[in-house]
Design a protein around this motif. Structure first.
Motif: not given
Length: 153
Positions: A41-46, A71-76, A92-102, A146-147
């Motif tokens: 399973i791969s969930i990337r850039g979502c 990896r590399d997803n944004h979670y609001i 491991a090695g991913g770059t997730k971000t969270t919060g307001d996606p602007q 992302v998206g």
């Protein structure tokens, strides 16, 4: 079971605050019991409004299984209060971000859920891009947002 499941550059957002992406199931309910459900399973850039996994809390290591690439997803936001497994998964090695996606928030705008400006945490995060263009066919170049939709600004 999931085998060879890809979600790349998807946007899972809406106007309903209960909108969420739910993946997995209790491993104790599988046949045979505790048979790992997520393979290849791969969930990337979502972009996720909410994300929930119903794989048990004690089995959070599924995120680091070699067959799982998230990896590399944004979670609001986290899932609804009371959900037992509140996590923002990132391999491991991913770059997730969270919060307001602007992001562009007007559902009537064709760029709904695209980054609303150059300072959005969605901008230019995937390098090199894993797909060549966004949903409208706009080429990503050397990096991708992302998206599903690129730059609405």
């Amino acid at each position: 079971k999931y085998d060879h499941l890809l979600f790349w550059h998807c946007s899972f957002v809406g106007t309903n605050t209960r909108n969420k992406f739910n993946i997995g199931q209790y491993e104790s309910t599988t046949v045979p019991t505790n048979d790992f459900l997520l393979k290849n399973i791969s969930i990337r850039g979502c972009l996720f409004e909410r994300f929930r996994s119903t794989v048990s809390t004690s089995d959070r290591n599924w995120i680091h299984n070699a067959d799982v690439d998230i990896r590399d997803n944004h979670y609001i936001t986290l899932s609804d209060p009371g959900d037992f497994n509140m996590l923002f998964p990132d391999s491991a090695g991913g770059t997730k971000t969270t919060g307001d996606p602007q992001m562009v928030g007007d559902v009537a705008d064709p760029y709904f859920a695209a980054p609303a400006g150059p300072n959005s945490p969605l901008v230019g995060r995937i390098s090199p891009p894993i797909i060549p263009a966004d949903v409208y066919g706009e080429a990503h170049g050397s990096s991708a947002d992302v998206g599903a939709i690129s730059g609405g600004y």
